[in-house]
Design an enzyme around this catalytic site. Structure first.
Site: not given
Length: 508
Positions: A31, A64, A124, A135, A269, A298, A410
């Site tokens: 195309t 298409t 599309i 499929k 942490h 660390g 908290n």
């Protein structure tokens, strides 16, 4: 002769691919721009309108979408009824589809793109052909990824056709690709903060050695080009980041984003163990380090200015997992790289975080909310105690407030000037968090002229009364408790200044 339909937006390697298919006795249907390119390369092609007997219409919007195309793709070739229908309708089998889609995502990322220009980049026909081919993968090879060209050619050369297993893998990739493509479109068209259907898509970035623990598999995915993302940092030294490294580093840079002046964030942490601002980055680092020199072992250091040799030598004294900074001098980088396992990251920490929403998983679903970007300014502070609060004191209060926002609830944060001296994180009650912060401050001799920040209101006056014993002179908290007056009275009784922000910063 077998047929291949080729219609690609990204034309990289398509000439070579089509040439090899022609050599393998495929007839090429094509195309628009793809056909023009292949024709110019001397590859014989049949136009889509010639194949269907119907012209391209609506400026190419329809070309298409035709029964001869989709009948040729979807027909089950071992089904006698399908064979009859194909023959009666003069449909020919299409054995291979090679399509990549209009660049919708790339288009909307460009500046000054109009809505109409974006809409024209919604493909599309491409997704329709790919889905039809995918499929019917038992009979049709569906290719949507340039990286699969060589694999397909190799298998056709060796076996006469793409193997069934490969066709199935390519089919899966098609549906992943079209699903992601549709997600980009739906996100672009969605105006609501809380949409009825939430579609998100992510691209695989890398597999991780493991998750939070060695028995957990893990990977990292990316979904955009956010400049303020640890996933976009450049690793200058050390191993790739682990799951926990990424979590911690993300938390560190989120705290750093609150500050413009030279600032150091030390974190472990996902909670800060020290934060400080100063007129030099070296001073800021030392102040932050001295808040809690034990916990940073660390841990992670995040910085918002260039690292020089003096700072590099100072940081090198401590075992660190990660250092994050926008840049490093040559001498500083060479010094830090002497520790081969130290992860050194380069990230422009002056950029803005372009994410607006955050996602957290729960069993059977997700939580979806706005990022906490709420800003409190000096003029927003409401002085509720009898004692006046100076501009300098307001700046110190806001410094503490910016940090407590990023500490697990908290949360209580103690600061002295513009450095933390005690942090109480993630406790089941506010008094417990306060005691932890105060004990750390006391352990390092910080017991005078302290600022206390609480991420949520005081339900009782207990934190105020305890804080007096540890040298707290001013408090910043949201307010909003039905017993606010108790805390205010305690402040007036004890000579402590208190301001309300009017908003809280719970962090779970």
């Amino acid at each position: 002769m077998r047929k291949a339909l080729i219609s690609v937006s990204n034309k990289t390697k398509v000439v070579e691919f089509a040439k090899k298919l022609t050599d393998l006795n495929f007839q090429i249907i094509s195309t628009g721009g793809t056909k023009k390119l292949l024709d110019e390369a001397g590859i014989t092609t049949q136009s889509i309108d010639s194949y269907t007997g119907f012209p391209e219409i609506l400026n190419g919007r329809v070309k298409t979408l035709h029964p001869k195309v989709h009948g040729g793709l979807l027909s089950l070739r071992d089904n006698l009824d399908h064979q009859k229908e194909v023959k009666n309708n003069h449909i020919e089998y299409i054995d291979l589809v090679c399509v990549n889609l209009y660049p919708f995502k790339e288009t909307i990322e460009k500046p000054n793109i109009t809505f109409d220009e974006a809409i024209e980049q919604i493909d599309i026909g491409g997704p329709s052909m790919l889905r039809s081919a995918a499929k019917n993968y038992k009979f049709v090879t569906a290719i949507c990824d340039i990286s699969d060209y060589d694999l397909v050619i190799d298998e056709i050369e060796k076996y006469g056709d793409t193997t069934l297993n490969t066709k199935k893998i390519l089919s899966k990739k098609v549906f992943q690709t079209t699903a992601q493509y549709d997600t980009y479109i739906s996100e672009y068209l969605t105006d609501e903060k809380i949409p009825e259907k939430l579609n998100k898509t992510y691209d695989f970035a890398s597999e991780l050695r493991y998750g939070e623990n060695p028995h957990q598999t893990a990977a990292v995915y990316k979904n955009n080009k956010n400049p303020y993302s640890i996933l976009n940092a450049k690793i200058l030294n050390g191993k790739p980041l682990s799951y926990n490294n990424i979590q911690d580093a993300n938390s560190a840079i989120n705290i750093l984003a609150e500050f413009n002046e030279p600032t150091a964030v030390l974190l472990k942490h996902m909670n800060p163990c020290g934060v400080a601002s100063n007129d030099s980055l070296l001073k800021a680092y030392i102040d932050a380090f001295n808040c809690d020199p034990v916990s940073i072992f660390g841990g992670i250091v995040a910085l918002n200015n260039e690292v020089n040799i003096e700072l590099a030598k100072e940081m090198k004294k401590t075992f660190l997992e990660i250092i994050i900074a926008p840049k490093y001098t040559e001498e500083a980088l060479a010094e830090l790289c002497k520790k081969k396992n130290l992860r050194i990251l380069e990230l422009d920490t002056t950029k803005k975080n372009t994410d607006n929403m955050m996602i957290v998983s729960v069993n059977g679903g997700i939580l979806y909310q706005e990022l906490d970007k709420y800003i409190v300014n000096k003029e927003d502070l409401k002085v509720v105690s009898n004692l006046d609060v100076s501009d300098k004191e307001k700046e110190e209060l806001l410094f503490a407030w910016k940090i407590v926002k990023h500490v697990k609830s908290n949360a209580i944060v103690l600061t002295q000037g513009k450095k933390t001296v005690g942090i109480g994180a993630g406790q089941m009650n506010r008094v417990g968090a306060a005691k932890i912060a105060m004990e750390w401050a006391t352990a390092y001799g910080k017991t005078n002229n302290l600022t206390l920040a609480s991420d949520a209101f005081f339900p009782f006056d207990d934190v105020v009364r305890i804080s007096k014993q540890f040298g707290v002179t001013k408090i910043i908290q949201p307010g909003g408790s039905i017993r606010d007056e108790d805390s205010i009275k305690a402040c007036d009784e004890l000579g402590i200044k208190m301001v309300f922000t009017g908003n809280r910063h719970f962090k779970h």
